[in-house]
Design a protein around this motif. Structure first.
Motif, short mmCIF file in Angstrom:
data_model
loop_
_atom_site.label_atom_id
_atom_site.label_comp_id
_atom_site.label_asym_id
_atom_site.label_seq_id
_atom_site.Cartn_x
_atom_site.Cartn_y
_atom_site.Cartn_z
N ALA A 13 26.65 60.27 30.75
CA ALA A 13 27.27 61.18 31.58
C ALA A 13 28.64 61.77 31.39
O ALA A 13 28.54 63.13 31.64
CB ALA A 13 27.27 60.45 32.98
N HIS A 14 29.24 60.13 31.26
CA HIS A 14 30.96 60.54 30.90
C HIS A 14 31.22 60.28 29.31
O HIS A 14 30.67 59.73 28.65
CB HIS A 14 31.31 60.00 31.53
N PRO A 15 32.02 60.92 29.03
CA PRO A 15 32.92 60.80 27.37
C PRO A 15 33.02 59.65 27.56
O PRO A 15 33.08 58.96 26.80
CB PRO A 15 33.85 61.50 27.51
N ASP A 16 33.63 58.49 28.57
CA ASP A 16 34.23 57.24 28.40
C ASP A 16 32.89 56.40 28.83
O ASP A 16 32.81 55.22 28.47
CB ASP A 16 35.20 56.93 28.71
N ASP A 17 31.31 56.49 29.03
CA ASP A 17 30.39 55.60 29.13
C ASP A 17 30.05 54.46 28.35
O ASP A 17 29.58 53.90 28.33
CB ASP A 17 29.26 56.43 29.76
N ALA A 18 29.96 55.73 26.90
CA ALA A 18 28.32 54.98 26.05
C ALA A 18 30.35 53.56 25.42
O ALA A 18 29.27 52.76 25.24
CB ALA A 18 28.84 55.64 25.13
N ASP A 129 26.07 60.35 38.75
CA ASP A 129 26.15 61.29 37.11
C ASP A 129 25.59 59.93 36.10
O ASP A 129 24.48 60.39 36.01
CB ASP A 129 27.50 61.49 36.50
N HIS A 130 26.09 59.31 36.39
CA HIS A 130 25.34 57.51 35.76
C HIS A 130 23.88 57.98 35.92
O HIS A 130 22.73 57.36 34.89
CB HIS A 130 26.02 56.18 36.16
N ARG A 131 23.25 57.70 37.90
CA ARG A 131 22.37 57.53 37.67
C ARG A 131 21.41 58.82 37.55
O ARG A 131 20.60 58.34 36.49
CB ARG A 131 22.12 57.62 39.37
ZN ZN Z 1 31.82 56.86 34.14
#
Ligand code: ZN
Length: 236
Positions: A13-18, A129-131
């Protein structure tokens, strides 16, 4: 499950999630010679507690940070879509992008986060957003990329239907796999540090304490120094 060697698509979802959820595993796969690609579904433009920061400016900064972090991890590509942070929905338009990317990269493995994980330890709950990113990733693999009648216009562009072999979901409460990432914590933290807008001040110190501790706890379960936890589905 046999050891995979082919391309990987990470969908978050977000730029730093990975980096936070799976940076060690992604770095390990890169070191093993796998082509690892990242698709970020939102631009992260609400990832700040500073009310004076303009969201468009933050999105621009975070796109650069994503590129920098991808360089540290050695990713083959990293792309950030334009959807605003907090507004990700599982729509045909979003799935079109993910399915198209799957058909272009032809990954053996898709990595995302577990959409069924709502609550963690009665301490916090998962970002919507993660879900949603997890649902989008799953729906894009099946019934999506593998069926030529979904987004059939891709075929006219020269792409073909593609079956993904396995799906790895981080941030899960239903884990069935510990991946040994011993030796890859440094690169995970170095990549995360490139998301400067997110780790300003003491931010990176928080992650430098929390992520190794979490990886050590996971590592103990399989007798290694550091591990990351996943729910892995073998579709082949
Ligand atoms: Zn995130």
């Amino acid at each position: 499950m046999e050891e995979r060697t082919g391309p990987v698509l990470a969908v978050f979802a977000h730029p730093d999630d990975a980096e936070i959820s799976s940076g060690g595993t992604l770095a390990k796969w890169v070191a093993a010679g796998r082509q690892v690609h990242l698709l970020v579904l939102t631009n992260g433009d609400r990832g700040s507690s500073d009310p004076s920061l303009h969201r468009a400016e933050l999105a621009r900064i975070r796109a650069e940070e994503t590129k920098d972090a991808a360089g540290v991890l050695g990713l083959a590509s990293a792309r950030v879509l334009e959807t605003s942070d907090g507004e990700l929905e599982n729509t045909p338009k979003v799935r079109d992008e993910v399915v198209r990317t799957i058909r272009r990269i032809r990954p053996q493995t898709v990595l995302s986060c577990d959409p069924t994980a709502w609550f963690f330890d009665n301490r916090y709950y998962n970002h919507s957003d993660h879900r949603t990113a997890g649902v989008v990733a799953l729906d894009s693999v099946f019934p999506g990329a593998g069926n030529p009648h979904y987004f059939a216009e891709h075929l006219a562009e020269g792409l073909e239907a593609w079956d993904v072999h396995d799906i790895w979901l981080g941030w899960t409460n239903e884990l069935n796999h510990h991946e040994d990432v011993t030796g890859y914590l440094d690169v995970k933290l170095a990549a995360l540090a490139r998301h400067r807008s997110q780790v300003e001040g003491d931010g990176i110190r928080f992650f430098e304490e929390w992520l190794p501790r979490e990886a050590e706890e996971a590592g103990k379960k399989i007798g290694v120094q550091h591990a990351e936890e996943f729910r892995v589905l073998d579709l082949s």
